[in-house]
Design a protein around this motif. Structure first.
Motif, PDB file in Angstrom:
ATOM      1  N   THR A  54       0.856  -1.177   0.000  1.00 25.42           N
ATOM      2  CA  THR A  54       0.000   0.000   0.000  1.00 25.42           C
ATOM      3  C   THR A  54       0.891   1.225   0.000  1.00 25.42           C
ATOM      4  OG1 THR A  54      -0.084   0.094   2.407  1.00 25.42           O
ATOM      5  CG2 THR A  54      -1.761  -1.231   1.334  1.00 25.42           C
ATOM      6  N   ASP A  60       1.126  -3.156   6.728  1.00 25.13           N
ATOM      7  CA  ASP A  60      -0.154  -3.846   6.780  1.00 25.13           C
ATOM      8  C   ASP A  60      -0.369  -4.745   5.577  1.00 25.13           C
ATOM      9  OD1 ASP A  60      -0.904  -2.759   9.143  1.00 25.13           O
ATOM     10  OD2 ASP A  60      -1.861  -1.017   8.236  1.00 25.13           O
ATOM     11  N   THR A  62       0.359  -7.874   2.813  1.00 22.92           N
ATOM     12  CA  THR A  62       0.521  -9.307   2.992  1.00 22.92           C
ATOM     13  C   THR A  62       1.950  -9.719   2.682  1.00 22.92           C
ATOM     14  OG1 THR A  62      -1.764  -9.683   2.401  1.00 22.92           O
ATOM     15  CG2 THR A  62      -0.286 -11.565   2.248  1.00 22.92           C
ATOM     16  N   ASP A 248     -10.032 -14.047   9.611  1.00 21.51           N
ATOM     17  CA  ASP A 248     -10.788 -13.201   8.696  1.00 21.51           C
ATOM     18  C   ASP A 248      -9.900 -12.703   7.551  1.00 21.51           C
ATOM     19  OD1 ASP A 248     -13.095 -13.416  10.200  1.00 21.51           O
ATOM     20  OD2 ASP A 248     -12.530 -11.750  11.503  1.00 21.51           O
ATOM     21  N   LEU A 249     -10.539 -12.396   6.443  1.00 18.16           N
ATOM     22  CA  LEU A 249      -9.858 -11.799   5.298  1.00 18.16           C
ATOM     23  C   LEU A 249     -10.132 -10.299   5.353  1.00 18.16           C
ATOM     24  CD1 LEU A 249      -8.222 -12.525   2.733  1.00 18.16           C
ATOM     25  CD2 LEU A 249     -10.381 -12.518   1.487  1.00 18.16           C
ATOM     26  N   ALA A 250      -9.103  -9.533   5.761  1.00 16.94           N
ATOM     27  CA  ALA A 250      -9.271  -8.092   5.927  1.00 16.94           C
ATOM     28  C   ALA A 250      -9.320  -7.400   4.561  1.00 16.94           C
ATOM     29  CB  ALA A 250      -8.129  -7.528   6.765  1.00 16.94           C
ATOM     30  N   GLU A 251      -9.848  -6.186   4.566  1.00 14.34           N
ATOM     31  CA  GLU A 251      -9.961  -5.414   3.319  1.00 14.34           C
ATOM     32  C   GLU A 251      -8.578  -5.146   2.741  1.00 14.34           C
ATOM     33  OE1 GLU A 251     -11.876  -1.185   1.730  1.00 14.34           O
ATOM     34  OE2 GLU A 251     -12.129  -1.823   3.811  1.00 14.34           O
ATOM     35  N   GLY A 252      -8.412  -5.425   1.471  1.00 12.54           N
ATOM     36  CA  GLY A 252      -7.130  -5.210   0.815  1.00 12.54           C
ATOM     37  C   GLY A 252      -6.166  -6.366   0.962  1.00 12.54           C
ATOM     38  N   GLU A 253      -6.530  -7.386   1.730  1.00  9.14           N
ATOM     39  CA  GLU A 253      -5.652  -8.537   1.949  1.00  9.14           C
ATOM     40  C   GLU A 253      -6.010  -9.657   0.975  1.00  9.14           C
ATOM     41  OE1 GLU A 253      -3.154  -8.893   3.949  1.00  9.14           O
ATOM     42  OE2 GLU A 253      -3.291  -7.169   5.275  1.00  9.14           O
ATOM     43  N   THR A 254      -5.015 -10.493   0.710  1.00  4.95           N
ATOM     44  CA  THR A 254      -5.248 -11.649  -0.152  1.00  4.95           C
ATOM     45  C   THR A 254      -5.281 -12.952   0.633  1.00  4.95           C
ATOM     46  OG1 THR A 254      -2.867 -11.860  -0.560  1.00  4.95           O
ATOM     47  CG2 THR A 254      -4.138 -10.532  -2.110  1.00  4.95           C
TER      48      THR A 254
END
Length: 607
Positions: A54, A60, A62, A248-254
């Protein structure tokens, strides 16, 4: 049923139900989880995926340690210390080949060293990798990661007091230097430095990852935690491998992950039965603790993410991360906590729910072992100390039991007067106890207090490294495992091997130590006459022998504790009751139980 026998049956049943439910019932009620095999059509793998970034907060993003497929010919540097052997790969600068010199796979001193870390391409890859995440103005290729080919600038062998230095440069004026050092125990220190010789500010964030491909060979019980361990800002936590799939799959994460921000102290890693691999960031500085699961390749990751660094032209920045990779030695871990300032590091050893009992009991056992030099004798000495500590309670209990015996004639008279009126009988019994100043529950108290003590010692013996392959005498060469002798070969007199520990045959053809346990339980039972009730007689007659077979699968060190405890309890109870005018007729009770076979009357038959 008299109150003394009720108390004994209740307390004994509770003790063994707690232990058996924990030791045996756990795997049946909560089966160990194994992840499913990835579907054949899945093609997006971490080996081909670049870490996401980012603009302002690359920490933050991956970070995937699995993007570290090394070439077979990747150059390596040797690791050689008094306790460790192995090598590190210059591809990624990864610590991925590590064995423990002072620990063997089996009791045989000639067996292979315990293998802790293993590179990609070998069985069960397990390794530590360090790198940087790119921020503004940088591409992922501009920062070193798990695929980077490092050059050696200093050192040829990583040894205690002999660090090695690696270097890599990008095309934008950034020079990355990695210095790896290791002490005489199990702690690596990895210092990553970046120098900006370019013309633009560089924003980037360092990270460290411990990655484990697939599940390790788990112990299969719920006595010892195996999985993620972490401490963040004074809070300790554990995550089972089965829970990684729930992240959980956070926003912007793969990839799914669980992230916890820390500002003061902490560490994160994986704990096995006796070994662990743990990342320790610089204490007192902010960092992010990340637990991540890569489902495509069944990879578990424990990560340390440091804050973003803004490195101006002509400036430099560095960060230090430590890696503990070795045995969970109490002395060693405590020294890192107390002397090196790694807060709460001793909690990386699984002390269990009753840690307030487990920790002091282990400390005392450790001290006794240091004085005596034999772990079996240390367990016996520990049992004696614990019995002395609870002696005041035991004294009151046995005095109460002796006084209850004195009240037996009056109790029988009350039963005759009350007849079928149970309410009247109960009321008059309570009045009798009050008049004679007798507490019928006092006889149960010492046995109940032993439940957490027994569990704590069970935890110590099952979990603590110091008991692994610890010898007693003769055939008892591993107090952390079951008795290896067996009725199957007449305790070694016959020329064939005993059944393997943990098998049904081993449980049926029990060893010498469980038999001694059954005998001590049986003798302790004979301190009192057999109850008049036939059902109670059945329970008492079978109880020692049932527990004898059930306990045969437990660690022999735990059974030695139980035998010693039974013996001391027998002597205590006999002496205290005799001093109050009730001398137990042990031999008379044994003769009575032999002459009068236990028979349960069929009350349904009418004359």
């Amino acid at each position: 049923m008299d109150d003394q026998n009720k108390n004994l049956i209740l307390a004994t049943a509770l003790s063994f139900l707690v232990i058996l439910a924990w030791f045996v019932g756990g795997p049946m009620l909560f089966p160990q989880w194994f992840p499913e095999e990835p579907a054949a059509e899945q093609t997006a793998t971490p080996e081909t995926a670049a870490p996401a970034t980012t603009a302002e907060a690359p920490a933050d993003a991956t970070a995937t340690a699995a993007a570290a497929q090394p070439a077979p010919e990747a150059p390596r540097l040797t690791i050689d210390t008094p306790k460790l052997s192995g090598s590190l790969s210059l591809t990624g600068g990864r610590i991925d080949d590590l064995s423990l010199k002072t620990y063997r796979e089996t009791k045989d001193p000639g067996s292979a060293e315990v293998r802790l870390l293993s590179p990609v391409g070998k069985d069960h890859p397990y390794y530590a990798v360090f790198g940087w995440l790119a921020g503004n103005g940088l591409d992922p290729a501009d920062v070193p990661d798990a695929k980077t080919q490092w050059s050696v600038t200093a050192g040829t062998v990583l040894a205690s007091g002999q660090p090695v230095t690696l270097q890599w440069q990008n095309t934008k004026g950034l020079t990355f230097t990695r210095t790896l050092a290791v002490d005489e125990d199990f702690m690596f220190t990895v210092t990553d430095k970046v120098e900006n010789k370019g013309t633009a500010e560089a924003r980037l964030a360092p990270y460290g990852i411990v990655a484990r491909h697939g599940l390790p060979k788990l112990q299969g019980t719920y006595v010892v935690h195996e999985g993620l361990i972490r401490r963040t800002d004074g809070t300790f936590g554990e995550v089972k491998y089965s829970k990684f799939a729930d992240f959980d799959l956070a926003e912007g994460e793969t990839l799914p992950a669980e992230k916890v921000d820390a500002t003061t102290d902490g560490w994160i890693g994986f704990s096995d039965h006796y070994w662990m691999t743990t990342l320790v960031p610089e204490q007192g500085k902010p960092w992010k603790s990340v637990a991540r699961y890569v489902p495509q390749n069944d990879i578990y990751q424990a990560e340390v993410h440091h804050d973003v660094m803004a490195v101006a032209p002509g400036a430099s920045a560095e960060v230090t991360t430590q890696l503990y990779a070795g045995a969970k030695e109490w002395d060693t871990i405590r020294a890192y906590q107390n002397e090196a300032g790694i807060a709460g590091f001793i909690d990386s050893i699984d002390w269990g729910w009753f840690y307030f009992f487990t920790k002091p009991i282990f400390w005392l056992l450790h001290q006794l072992h240091g004085l005596i030099g034999n772990m079996g004798l240390a367990i016996m000495a520990l049992t004696l100390v614990l019995k002395v500590l609870v002696l005041p309670l035991a004294y009151k209990s046995y005095v109460s039991m002796a006084r209850m015996k004195e009240l037996q004639p009056e109790m029988e008279a009350l039963k005759e007067r009350a007849g079928e009126d149970k309410q009247k009988l109960q009321k008059e019994m309570m009045q009798l106890y009050k008049d004679k100043k007798v507490n019928p529950a006092a006889g149960c108290l010492p046995i109940l207090i032993q439940i957490p003590i027994f569990y704590a010692l069970f935890k110590v013996i099952s979990n603590t490294l110091e008991l692994r392959h610890a010898a007693f005498f003769g055939w008892l060469d591993d107090l952390s495992g079951p008795d290896s002798s067996s009725l199957y070969n007449i305790f070694g007199l016959m020329p064939w091997d005993a059944p393997a520990a943990g098998t049904l045959t081993h449980m049926i053809f029990i060893g010498i130590v469980p038999i001694i346990l059954g005998i001590t339980m049986w003798l302790q039972q004979k301190l009192n006459p057999a109850p008049a009730d036939p059902v109670q007689q059945q329970i008492f007659a079978w109880m020692p022998w049932v527990f004898m077979f059930m306990m045969s699968t437990f660690a022999s060190g735990l059974i030695i504790y139980w035998i010693t405890n039974n013996t001391i309890t027998f002597v205590q109870q006999y002496l205290i009751m005799a001093s109050h005018g009730h001398r137990p007729d042990i031999f008379g009770n044994i003769k009575a139980s032999v002459k009068k076979p236990v028979v349960v009357a069929d009350k349904s038959r009418k004359k």
